[in-house]
Scaffold this active site. Sequence first.
Site, PDB file in Angstrom:
ATOM      1  N   ASP A  13      78.900  32.689  61.395  1.00 27.27           N
ATOM      2  CA  ASP A  13      79.752  33.907  61.568  1.00 27.27           C
ATOM      3  C   ASP A  13      79.705  34.736  60.260  1.00 27.27           C
ATOM      4  OD1 ASP A  13      80.157  33.449  64.204  1.00 27.27           O
ATOM      5  OD2 ASP A  13      81.777  32.170  63.545  1.00 27.27           O
ATOM      6  N   LYS A  16      74.941  37.342  59.471  1.00 26.58           N
ATOM      7  CA  LYS A  16      73.543  37.271  59.343  1.00 26.58           C
ATOM      8  C   LYS A  16      72.686  38.570  60.190  1.00 26.58           C
ATOM      9  CE  LYS A  16      73.603  33.043  60.761  1.00 26.58           C
ATOM     10  NZ  LYS A  16      75.001  32.795  60.734  1.00 26.58           N
ATOM     11  N   GLY A  17      73.245  38.886  61.193  1.00 26.44           N
ATOM     12  CA  GLY A  17      72.705  39.801  62.005  1.00 26.44           C
ATOM     13  C   GLY A  17      72.432  41.262  61.278  1.00 26.44           C
ATOM     14  N   GLY A  40      75.207  34.085  67.832  1.00 24.80           N
ATOM     15  CA  GLY A  40      76.030  35.455  68.006  1.00 24.80           C
ATOM     16  C   GLY A  40      75.972  36.395  66.861  1.00 24.80           C
ATOM     17  N   HIS A  41      74.987  37.140  66.927  1.00 26.45           N
ATOM     18  CA  HIS A  41      74.823  38.504  65.980  1.00 26.45           C
ATOM     19  C   HIS A  41      75.302  39.605  66.540  1.00 26.45           C
ATOM     20  CE1 HIS A  41      71.446  35.980  64.076  1.00 26.45           C
ATOM     21  NE2 HIS A  41      72.566  35.269  63.699  1.00 26.45           N
ATOM     22  N   THR A  42      75.991  40.171  65.783  1.00 28.08           N
ATOM     23  CA  THR A  42      76.601  41.730  66.277  1.00 28.08           C
ATOM     24  C   THR A  42      75.768  42.933  65.314  1.00 28.08           C
ATOM     25  OG1 THR A  42      78.700  40.823  67.159  1.00 28.08           O
ATOM     26  CG2 THR A  42      78.366  43.363  66.527  1.00 28.08           C
ATOM     27  N   ARG A 144      62.698  12.718  74.979  1.00 29.82           N
ATOM     28  CA  ARG A 144      61.392  13.241  75.596  1.00 29.82           C
ATOM     29  C   ARG A 144      61.296  13.331  76.942  1.00 29.82           C
ATOM     30  NH1 ARG A 144      58.849   8.041  72.427  1.00 29.82           N
ATOM     31  NH2 ARG A 144      61.017   7.546  72.920  1.00 29.82           N
ATOM     32  N   GLN A 224      73.816  29.893  63.422  1.00 32.93           N
ATOM     33  CA  GLN A 224      75.041  29.184  62.850  1.00 32.93           C
ATOM     34  C   GLN A 224      74.999  29.222  61.263  1.00 32.93           C
ATOM     35  OE1 GLN A 224      72.846  27.373  65.420  1.00 32.93           O
ATOM     36  NE2 GLN A 224      74.254  28.562  66.846  1.00 32.93           N
TER      37      GLN A 224
END
Length: 430
Positions: A13, A16-17, A40-42, A144, A224
């Site tokens: 949070d 980054k977006g 989650g990127h805004t 696997r 994250q």
Amino acid sequence: MANVSVIGAQWGDEGKGKIVDWLSARAEVVVRFQGGHNAGHTLVIDGEVYKLSLLPSGIVREGKMSVIGSGVVIDPDAFASEVERLQGQGVSITPRNLAIAENACLILPLHGELDRLREEAAGAGKIGTTGRGIGPAYEDKVGRRAIRVSDLRHLGELESRIERLLTHHNALRQGFGADPLEAGALKDMLARAAEKLLPFATPVWRLLEDARKSGKRILFEGAQGVLLDVDHGTYPYVTSSNTVAGQAATGTGMGKAGAAYGLGIVKAYTTRVGSGPFPTELTDEIGQRLGERGHEFGTVTGRQRRCGWFDAALVRQSLLTAGIDGVALTKLDVLDGMKELKVCTGYEVDGETYDYLPAGMLEQERARPFYETLAGWEGSTAGARSWAQLPAEAVKYVRRIEELLDRPVVLVSTSPEREDVILMRDPFEG
């Protein structure tokens, strides 16, 4: 020109977006390399708000190639829903501007159900997952048992794989008192997933190597934050993947991704969603103010984030473990108008002094911060695009953070808007 890996250096949070979106103007390819739709990127672009969870932030820019790497776990329904929502906002999404690694593993409905069953049964021992099946999907990958995107090309030949997967999950479900799952329903779901994913499936490792050879600039986008890394975070209150810069190579198949410039995104204060240690957390009116001014609610879950002072000791540790070369400082404007600010420089744990956060869960819970107090500022930093527009005390705050982190602050974000950025050094210049 260098390639760039963007890594969250706190508990996620960090903004980054917006930074990835801003940097993507200087790149030709934008790549997600770990996590799933728990990210989650805004993005705020000309007043339009775009909320992304699975798709790379570069998808909203025309002329950019967006890539979902093999280190990402993909929920086909979440993918289709996000594509539909963004297309409704006028974003073009086709195989010409989006590629999915054919060796990426799927998140199936049974993974989300198991995730939620575990959290409900854990009571006070909950670790605060999003309940979206990320952890169980990674477990099946390592065990696997996973179904991968490439498997969707051969649905008629998956009987033994499906049987093995359901044998494992039905045993777990029985322990939780849940009904067993039938193979037929899972086959039908995979058939629908094939329609959604296969048009985008490709050998991503080769696509990225071709891009590198042709001199295209590649931006690797982490999800994250380092403090949620399964190895280096505040375990067990972490995510189920590696979030450090080295994962860019593993999660894409492009070995030279490890040589990219590491850009750590750092909020000017600290936030955390869900359970786990948080040495600088503020439960008073200051913490409330940070949350309100910073609009601190999770993009994915809507949960209110816990807020606290900037923790330089913890971020310094993150930068070292994550392979970070420079820092992008976000949400500086949230601190406008505060008379004084505190920065954590170390901890006291059971009478011992530390300049890092020990790995033990009990030690992390008992860590008490040492603070350095800095002057706040009365003026506004909101929307500033040069050093000259910042109050003198804000500049001093940024410079002191540089000293404590032993890394240069190369970018400062002063609002959610795309262009409100102060650039001191272009990460693509290395």
